[in-house]
Design a protein around this motif. Structure first.
Motif, PDB file in Angstrom:
ATOM      1  N   TYR A 126     -23.265  -9.629  46.469  1.00  0.00           N
ATOM      2  CA  TYR A 126     -24.171  -8.497  46.266  1.00  0.00           C
ATOM      3  C   TYR A 126     -23.707  -7.698  45.054  1.00  0.00           C
ATOM      4  O   TYR A 126     -22.562  -7.239  45.007  1.00  0.00           O
ATOM      5  CB  TYR A 126     -24.173  -7.607  47.512  1.00  0.00           C
ATOM      6  N   ASP A 127     -24.592  -7.544  44.068  1.00  0.00           N
ATOM      7  CA  ASP A 127     -24.271  -6.739  42.884  1.00  0.00           C
ATOM      8  C   ASP A 127     -25.499  -5.965  42.440  1.00  0.00           C
ATOM      9  O   ASP A 127     -26.311  -6.446  41.645  1.00  0.00           O
ATOM     10  CB  ASP A 127     -23.761  -7.622  41.745  1.00  0.00           C
ATOM     11  N   ILE A 128     -25.643  -4.757  42.970  1.00  0.00           N
ATOM     12  CA  ILE A 128     -26.764  -3.869  42.649  1.00  0.00           C
ATOM     13  C   ILE A 128     -26.244  -2.443  42.531  1.00  0.00           C
ATOM     14  O   ILE A 128     -25.444  -1.999  43.351  1.00  0.00           O
ATOM     15  CB  ILE A 128     -27.867  -3.928  43.736  1.00  0.00           C
ATOM     16  N   GLN A 129     -26.724  -1.727  41.521  1.00  0.00           N
ATOM     17  CA  GLN A 129     -26.403  -0.310  41.376  1.00  0.00           C
ATOM     18  C   GLN A 129     -27.414   0.501  42.178  1.00  0.00           C
ATOM     19  O   GLN A 129     -28.591   0.560  41.828  1.00  0.00           O
ATOM     20  CB  GLN A 129     -26.453   0.112  39.909  1.00  0.00           C
ATOM     21  N   ASP A 130     -26.960   1.123  43.276  1.00  0.00           N
ATOM     22  CA  ASP A 130     -27.865   1.979  44.031  1.00  0.00           C
ATOM     23  C   ASP A 130     -27.735   3.419  43.532  1.00  0.00           C
ATOM     24  O   ASP A 130     -27.086   3.672  42.520  1.00  0.00           O
ATOM     25  CB  ASP A 130     -27.590   1.871  45.535  1.00  0.00           C
ATOM     26  N   ILE A 131     -28.359   4.370  44.243  1.00  0.00           N
ATOM     27  CA  ILE A 131     -28.352   5.748  43.736  1.00  0.00           C
ATOM     28  C   ILE A 131     -27.738   6.729  44.728  1.00  0.00           C
ATOM     29  O   ILE A 131     -27.889   7.939  44.572  1.00  0.00           O
ATOM     30  CB  ILE A 131     -29.758   6.202  43.315  1.00  0.00           C
ATOM     31  N   GLY A 132     -27.068   6.235  45.753  1.00  0.00           N
ATOM     32  CA  GLY A 132     -26.356   7.121  46.668  1.00  0.00           C
ATOM     33  C   GLY A 132     -27.234   7.846  47.661  1.00  0.00           C
ATOM     34  O   GLY A 132     -26.792   8.811  48.295  1.00  0.00           O
ATOM     35  N   CYS A 133     -28.489   7.392  47.817  1.00  0.00           N
ATOM     36  CA  CYS A 133     -29.447   8.053  48.699  1.00  0.00           C
ATOM     37  C   CYS A 133     -29.958   7.061  49.739  1.00  0.00           C
ATOM     38  O   CYS A 133     -30.345   5.939  49.389  1.00  0.00           O
ATOM     39  CB  CYS A 133     -30.607   8.618  47.880  1.00  0.00           C
ATOM     40  N   ARG A 134     -29.989   7.481  50.988  1.00  0.00           N
ATOM     41  CA  ARG A 134     -30.331   6.600  52.108  1.00  0.00           C
ATOM     42  C   ARG A 134     -31.704   5.944  51.971  1.00  0.00           C
ATOM     43  O   ARG A 134     -31.891   4.791  52.359  1.00  0.00           O
ATOM     44  CB  ARG A 134     -30.295   7.423  53.409  1.00  0.00           C
ATOM     45  N   SER A 135     -32.687   6.652  51.438  1.00  0.00           N
ATOM     46  CA  SER A 135     -34.048   6.122  51.427  1.00  0.00           C
ATOM     47  C   SER A 135     -34.309   5.148  50.289  1.00  0.00           C
ATOM     48  O   SER A 135     -35.404   4.590  50.185  1.00  0.00           O
ATOM     49  CB  SER A 135     -35.070   7.269  51.373  1.00  0.00           C
ATOM     50  N   PHE A 136     -33.325   4.935  49.435  1.00  0.00           N
ATOM     51  CA  PHE A 136     -33.463   3.947  48.362  1.00  0.00           C
ATOM     52  C   PHE A 136     -33.114   2.587  48.955  1.00  0.00           C
ATOM     53  O   PHE A 136     -32.040   2.400  49.507  1.00  0.00           O
ATOM     54  CB  PHE A 136     -32.523   4.315  47.211  1.00  0.00           C
ATOM     55  N   VAL A 165     -24.122   9.700  42.087  1.00  0.00           N
ATOM     56  CA  VAL A 165     -24.112  11.138  42.354  1.00  0.00           C
ATOM     57  C   VAL A 165     -22.671  11.638  42.255  1.00  0.00           C
ATOM     58  O   VAL A 165     -22.360  12.540  41.493  1.00  0.00           O
ATOM     59  CB  VAL A 165     -24.704  11.450  43.744  1.00  0.00           C
ATOM     60  N   ASP A 166     -21.825  11.067  43.022  1.00  0.00           N
ATOM     61  CA  ASP A 166     -20.365  11.146  43.047  1.00  0.00           C
ATOM     62  C   ASP A 166     -19.952  10.695  44.442  1.00  0.00           C
ATOM     63  O   ASP A 166     -20.808  10.317  45.250  1.00  0.00           O
ATOM     64  CB  ASP A 166     -19.808  12.539  42.682  1.00  0.00           C
ATOM     65  N   GLY A 167     -18.681  10.718  44.734  1.00  0.00           N
ATOM     66  CA  GLY A 167     -18.223  10.270  46.038  1.00  0.00           C
ATOM     67  C   GLY A 167     -17.902  11.400  46.980  1.00  0.00           C
ATOM     68  O   GLY A 167     -17.177  11.202  47.967  1.00  0.00           O
ATOM     69  N   LEU A 168     -18.435  12.592  46.700  1.00  0.00           N
ATOM     70  CA  LEU A 168     -18.113  13.772  47.493  1.00  0.00           C
ATOM     71  C   LEU A 168     -19.325  14.411  48.153  1.00  0.00           C
ATOM     72  O   LEU A 168     -19.219  14.963  49.247  1.00  0.00           O
ATOM     73  CB  LEU A 168     -17.411  14.816  46.610  1.00  0.00           C
ATOM     74  N   GLY A 193     -22.359   9.790  49.993  1.00  0.00           N
ATOM     75  CA  GLY A 193     -21.073   9.954  49.329  1.00  0.00           C
ATOM     76  C   GLY A 193     -20.149   8.753  49.332  1.00  0.00           C
ATOM     77  O   GLY A 193     -18.927   8.923  49.272  1.00  0.00           O
ATOM     78  N   LEU A 194     -20.691   7.545  49.369  1.00  0.00           N
ATOM     79  CA  LEU A 194     -19.879   6.322  49.369  1.00  0.00           C
ATOM     80  C   LEU A 194     -20.370   5.367  48.291  1.00  0.00           C
ATOM     81  O   LEU A 194     -21.550   5.375  47.929  1.00  0.00           O
ATOM     82  CB  LEU A 194     -19.965   5.610  50.724  1.00  0.00           C
ATOM     83  N   THR A 195     -19.476   4.530  47.789  1.00  0.00           N
ATOM     84  CA  THR A 195     -19.916   3.412  46.951  1.00  0.00           C
ATOM     85  C   THR A 195     -20.534   2.358  47.862  1.00  0.00           C
ATOM     86  O   THR A 195     -20.367   2.390  49.091  1.00  0.00           O
ATOM     87  CB  THR A 195     -18.743   2.784  46.186  1.00  0.00           C
ATOM     88  N   CYS A 196     -21.227   1.392  47.272  1.00  0.00           N
ATOM     89  CA  CYS A 196     -21.838   0.359  48.111  1.00  0.00           C
ATOM     90  C   CYS A 196     -20.774  -0.454  48.841  1.00  0.00           C
ATOM     91  O   CYS A 196     -20.968  -0.871  50.000  1.00  0.00           O
ATOM     92  CB  CYS A 196     -22.767  -0.534  47.301  1.00  0.00           C
ATOM     93  N   TYR A 407     -12.914   4.665  55.259  1.00  0.00           N
ATOM     94  CA  TYR A 407     -13.384   3.493  54.509  1.00  0.00           C
ATOM     95  C   TYR A 407     -13.332   3.701  53.001  1.00  0.00           C
ATOM     96  O   TYR A 407     -13.839   2.893  52.234  1.00  0.00           O
ATOM     97  CB  TYR A 407     -14.788   3.124  54.981  1.00  0.00           C
ATOM     98  N   TYR A 408     -12.721   4.805  52.584  1.00  0.00           N
ATOM     99  CA  TYR A 408     -12.589   5.061  51.157  1.00  0.00           C
ATOM    100  C   TYR A 408     -11.719   3.982  50.496  1.00  0.00           C
ATOM    101  O   TYR A 408     -10.649   3.642  51.002  1.00  0.00           O
ATOM    102  CB  TYR A 408     -11.938   6.421  50.900  1.00  0.00           C
ATOM    103  N   LEU A 409     -12.175   3.517  49.371  1.00  0.00           N
ATOM    104  CA  LEU A 409     -11.398   2.610  48.524  1.00  0.00           C
ATOM    105  C   LEU A 409     -10.844   3.339  47.303  1.00  0.00           C
ATOM    106  O   LEU A 409     -10.041   2.784  46.563  1.00  0.00           O
ATOM    107  CB  LEU A 409     -12.274   1.436  48.072  1.00  0.00           C
ATOM    108  N   TYR A 410     -11.326   4.572  47.096  1.00  0.00           N
ATOM    109  CA  TYR A 410     -10.970   5.328  45.896  1.00  0.00           C
ATOM    110  C   TYR A 410     -10.729   6.776  46.303  1.00  0.00           C
ATOM    111  O   TYR A 410     -11.265   7.272  47.283  1.00  0.00           O
ATOM    112  CB  TYR A 410     -12.105   5.277  44.857  1.00  0.00           C
ATOM    113  N   HIS A 411      -9.933   7.477  45.512  1.00  0.00           N
ATOM    114  CA  HIS A 411      -9.601   8.870  45.836  1.00  0.00           C
ATOM    115  C   HIS A 411      -9.726   9.754  44.603  1.00  0.00           C
ATOM    116  O   HIS A 411     -10.188   9.338  43.584  1.00  0.00           O
ATOM    117  CB  HIS A 411      -8.200   8.944  46.442  1.00  0.00           C
TER     118      HIS A 411
END
Length: 411
Positions: A126-136, A165-168, A193-196, A407-411
């Motif tokens: 899976y390689d898609i850039q989403d937009i951080g919003c549930r309805s997308f 958006v960011d991860g926060l 607030g999460l990456t895919c 489940y964070y992979l980044y900080h």
């Protein structure tokens, strides 16, 4: 001289731009790893035009050309793998014109890969850039593909990308059972607030997939991304994730107006040149409405009177008045609440046009699905006051933030 100079200039511009990139996306890291996790496997790729490396080369072409990768099939989400399908239109099974690989639709007769679609592959990528919003819908495609992978004993690999958006920033209630749909597939907030890759881990480990199945998940992490980064901070080029998300800043405006947009009652900039950035109708008085919205003194945002004649969609060819929303500081702004405050002020200033009292009731279900709850509409419609809804809308934010941190992979 011009023939010699222009290519040199283009190269210089490309190199200077490339030097500003601070993040390696999952596909970049996969390339550096020599595609080791794909060796000896038949690969199916779920992607679209946003699946590119840092030089804007398509992941489709990268995997197709890699000597040690056997790419056998492509899977098309909404808009198709090459982005040639309009929003909401079905994606059909075709062959990719460039690679001649079969393209299997995940936005047509089925939105979940069938056993027959997966029988000749070993791993789904899976390689898609989403937009951080549930309805997308891309994250819904990802989750359903994870379910299919689990049910058919296939490996699932996510090539991670930034949450633009960011991860926060987290806003909105969790999806409720009676409002689960392709635009609210999982029990997550509206802005999550999460990456895919992080979201895939959460879905997998928290039993959010159907029948609580778990797939064999592997996330190819990014390098250089941090939670406080928005998309501009990465230096990466933005590729429209859909026709009405043309710019990186569009990811802030979509959740600001997209829910009320489901009612098809006023123009939110779709059909004009600023999708999701305005609220306009023929009965609004621009200066008056801008004054009312600015009087709310919302943090990080200002409203400017606007006069617009849409080229298509709601109000096509009519002179509309309203406001353009300018985000001065998205970190301070409560993005999703703006559309509800717009509805509140419309009810106060123009009671004969109160949104929920006059919108097409056939559209209420779409509004509820976007909200992930009927409670938002039902509570709001009693007095048309945001204060009656605000606590409900925000009730799950703190708990979800605590849950998702695992489940964070980044900080």
């Amino acid at each position: 001289m011009k023939k010699l100079f222009l290519p040199l200039l283009a190269t210089t511009i490309a190199l200077s731009t490339q030097a500003q990139i601070t993040v390696k996306t999952g596909i970049e890291v996969l390339k550096e790893q020599g595609f080791k996790c794909l060796e000896g496997k038949r690969v199916g790729l779920i992607t679209n035009p946003t699946g590119v490396d840092n030089s804007l080369k398509s992941t489709i072409d990268i995997l197709h050309e890699a000597k040690n990768v056997n790419l056998v099939a492509l899977f098309g989400p909404e808009h198709g793998v090459r982005g040639d399908v309009h929003a909401g239109d079905h994606v059909t099974d075709i062959r990719d014109a460039s690679t001649q690989l079969p393209v299997r639709s995940l936005y047509g007769k089925t939105r979940k890969a069938t056993p027959e679609m997966l029988e000749d592959i070993d791993v789904l990528v899976y390689d898609i850039q989403d937009i951080g919003c549930r309805s997308f819908t891309y994250i819904s495609t990802m989750g359903l593909a994870m379910e299919a992978a689990a049910e058919n004993d296939k490996e699932f690999i996510v090539l991670d990308r930034p949450n633009p958006v960011d991860g926060l920033k987290i806003e909105g209630n969790l999806t409720e059972e009676d409002c689960t749909s392709f635009i609210s597939q999982f029990k997550i907030p509206y802005l999550y607030g999460l990456t895919c890759g992080e979201l895939a881990r959460l879905l997998n480990e928290e039993g959010m997939l159907k029948n609580k199945v778990k797939c064999r998940l592997h996330v190819v992490k990014m390098e250089g991304w941090r939670r406080e980064m928005n998309y501009s901070d990465t230096g990466l080029q933005w590729i429209p994730s859909s026709p009405h998300i043309p710019h990186a800043h569009s990811v802030y405006f979509y959740p600001m107006s997209g829910i009320v947009g489901e009612l098809m009652y006023m123009n939110i900039g779709v059909g004009y040149t600023i999708p999701f950035q305005m609220f306009a109708a023929p009965w609004i008085k621009a200066a008056e409405f801008a004054g009312a919205m600015n009087a709310l003194d919302l943090e990080g945002v200002v409203f400017r009177p606007i006069y617009a004649k849409p080229f298509y969609s709601i109000g096509k060819g009519e002179l509309l008045q309203g406001v353009q929303v300018h985000l001065l500081d998205y970190r301070k702004a409560s993005i999703t609440e703006i559309q509800f405050l717009v509805m509140q002020e419309i009810a106060r200033l123009y009671p004969e046009h109160t949104v929920l009292a006059h919108a097409d009731k056939e559209r209420f279900r779409s509004f509820d699905l976007a909200c992930g709850s009927k409670q938002i509409r039902e509570r709001f419609s009693r007095r048309n006051r945001w204060e009656d809804v605000k606590d409900y809308w925000n009730k799950d934010v703190a708990d979800f933030r605590h849950l998702s941190e695992k489940y964070y992979l980044y900080h």
